[in-house]
Design a protein around this motif. Structure first.
Motif, PDB file in Angstrom:
ATOM      1  N   ALA A  44       0.818  -1.215   0.000  1.00  8.25           N
ATOM      2  CA  ALA A  44       0.000   0.000   0.000  1.00  8.25           C
ATOM      3  C   ALA A  44       0.849   1.261   0.000  1.00  8.25           C
ATOM      4  CB  ALA A  44      -0.944  -0.004   1.200  1.00  8.25           C
ATOM      5  N   VAL A  45       2.004   1.223   0.667  1.00  8.95           N
ATOM      6  CA  VAL A  45       2.850   2.426   0.757  1.00  8.95           C
ATOM      7  C   VAL A  45       4.047   2.358  -0.195  1.00  8.95           C
ATOM      8  CG1 VAL A  45       2.179   2.872   3.136  1.00  8.95           C
ATOM      9  CG2 VAL A  45       4.219   1.504   2.678  1.00  8.95           C
ATOM     10  N   GLY A  60      15.471   9.235   1.513  1.00  8.33           N
ATOM     11  CA  GLY A  60      14.555  10.096   2.242  1.00  8.33           C
ATOM     12  C   GLY A  60      13.098   9.803   1.929  1.00  8.33           C
ATOM     13  N   GLY A  61      12.792   9.619   0.642  1.00  6.86           N
ATOM     14  CA  GLY A  61      11.424   9.319   0.255  1.00  6.86           C
ATOM     15  C   GLY A  61      10.964   7.970   0.770  1.00  6.86           C
ATOM     16  N   GLN A  62      11.851   6.964   0.704  1.00  6.77           N
ATOM     17  CA  GLN A  62      11.511   5.636   1.221  1.00  6.77           C
ATOM     18  C   GLN A  62      11.302   5.686   2.725  1.00  6.77           C
ATOM     19  OE1 GLN A  62      14.935   3.523  -0.153  1.00  6.77           O
ATOM     20  NE2 GLN A  62      14.246   3.491  -2.287  1.00  6.77           N
ATOM     21  N   ARG A  63      12.126   6.486   3.388  1.00  7.09           N
ATOM     22  CA  ARG A  63      12.005   6.628   4.838  1.00  7.09           C
ATOM     23  C   ARG A  63      10.667   7.258   5.215  1.00  7.09           C
ATOM     24  NH1 ARG A  63      11.041   6.689   9.032  1.00  7.09           N
ATOM     25  NH2 ARG A  63      12.221   6.771  10.973  1.00  7.09           N
ATOM     26  N   GLY A 103       9.652  15.425   1.364  1.00 12.03           N
ATOM     27  CA  GLY A 103      10.695  14.549   0.848  1.00 12.03           C
ATOM     28  C   GLY A 103      10.231  13.565  -0.208  1.00 12.03           C
ATOM     29  N   PHE A 104       8.938  13.548  -0.523  1.00 11.45           N
ATOM     30  CA  PHE A 104       8.437  12.639  -1.553  1.00 11.45           C
ATOM     31  C   PHE A 104       8.737  13.199  -2.936  1.00 11.45           C
ATOM     32  CE2 PHE A 104       4.859   9.806   0.282  1.00 11.45           C
ATOM     33  CZ  PHE A 104       5.674   9.456   1.347  1.00 11.45           C
ATOM     34  N   GLU A 108       1.149   8.511  -5.351  1.00 11.43           N
ATOM     35  CA  GLU A 108       0.766   7.230  -4.757  1.00 11.43           C
ATOM     36  C   GLU A 108       0.234   7.436  -3.343  1.00 11.43           C
ATOM     37  OE1 GLU A 108       4.301   4.952  -5.017  1.00 11.43           O
ATOM     38  OE2 GLU A 108       4.072   4.510  -7.166  1.00 11.43           O
ATOM     39  N   PHE A 109       0.845   8.364  -2.603  1.00  5.81           N
ATOM     40  CA  PHE A 109       0.383   8.627  -1.249  1.00  5.81           C
ATOM     41  C   PHE A 109      -1.005   9.250  -1.266  1.00  5.81           C
ATOM     42  CE2 PHE A 109      -0.105  11.574   2.304  1.00  5.81           C
ATOM     43  CZ  PHE A 109      -0.018  10.674   3.356  1.00  5.81           C
TER      44      PHE A 109
END
Length: 292
Positions: free
Chosen positions: A114-115, A130-133, A157-158, A165-166
């Protein structure tokens, strides 16, 4: 809410309904984070009444906390944990609070999908970008399938793809699971896309509350229509731009050129509201620093 002798929140009054996405906007130092922390039960209000999922947050039990999710701007964790291991471990804390209608926690593999973290399930947290975090932050906030989710600057940071997606995830949580979501963001475009309702906090008060379109119509003024005809440029302000353009083409047909309709944006509305409020983050920050 009072820090020392300074009231930084005064008469902040609102309600949020099940499945509603509400954005809380305001300049730095307006008191957004303080408001959120009071609702989460992490900060005690100086006065007033607060009910979150039927409970005073200051008296919230573990069973009540299992019903809410929190995504902070940042937090410290153990960088040696692997993504899947951490989510599975945190999920075990929610298992005792499953109900007949809500099964807790979220299945770890479904949550990672989902994320957007499935491909990074085996990575150590300290190796994430950073984006993965930030995606992991969101996953941690919703691992217990919250009925109410607090998002503080969730997409900082995305990259554009991750942000899209978020946004889709937020809509799924609200539409499919009837999760109530309260978010703060400085991204006005994001607020306009996500929120059913927008509240603007300034000067310690909520100075506007409504949908982005409602606020624009009520506060930022009329639409602006620009066009050319027979070599001349025209500009018209109107509250009924669609009807005006229809009449324009009925009268002049193909003679109308370079047509542009500019609707009042959320940014226009926001700036119109917060200007002149006399709000400064410096005064708020100084009062908070003294109190602490």
């Amino acid at each position: 809410m009072r820090y020392g002798t300074a009231d930084v929140l005064r008469d902040v009054t609102f309600r949020a309904r099940h499945g509603e996405v509400v954005a809380l906007l305001g300049p730095n130092g307006a008191g957004k984070t303080t408001t959120i922390e009071i609702l989460e039960g992490f900060r005690m209000r100086s006065a007033g009444r607060v009910r979150v999922l039927g409970t005073d947050p200051a008296l919230g039990t573990e069973a009540w906390r299992a019903r809410i999710g929190v995504v902070l701007q940042s937090w410290r964790d153990h960088g040696k944990w692997r993504v899947r291991e951490l989510l599975a471990h945190l999920g075990t804390y929610y298992a005792p609070y499953s109900t007949g209608t809500i099964r807790r926690p979220w299945d770890t593999d479904e949550l990672m999908a989902a994320v957007g973290l499935t491909a990074h399930a085996g990575k150590k947290i300290k190796t994430l970008s950073g984006g993965q975090r930030r995606r992991l932050d969101v996953a941690i906030g919703i691992v217990g399938r919250p009925e109410l989710l607090f998002l503080d600057e969730p997409t900082a940071g995305f990259d554009p793809e991750a942000r899209q997606e978020f946004h889709e995830l937020v809509h799924r949580l609200a539409d499919d699971h009837e999760t109530t979501i309260l978010l703060t963001t400085h991204d006005l475009h994001e607020a306009g896309r996500l929120a059913d309702r927008i509240m603007i906090l300034s000067g310690g008060r909520i100075i506007a509350d409504g949908s982005a379109d409602d606020l624009a119509r009520r506060i930022a003024g009329e639409d602006e229509v620009r066009w050319t005809c027979e070599g001349r440029h025209f500009v018209k302000s109107t509250a009924e731009s669609t009807a005006f353009v229809r009449e324009l083409f009925r009268e002049y047909g193909d003679g109308v050129g370079e047509l542009e309709v500019r609707r009042a944006s959320l940014e226009d509305t926001y700036l119109a509201l917060v200007r002149g409020q006399g709000e400064t983050g410096t005064a708020y920050g100084a009062a908070k620093a003294v109190a602490q």
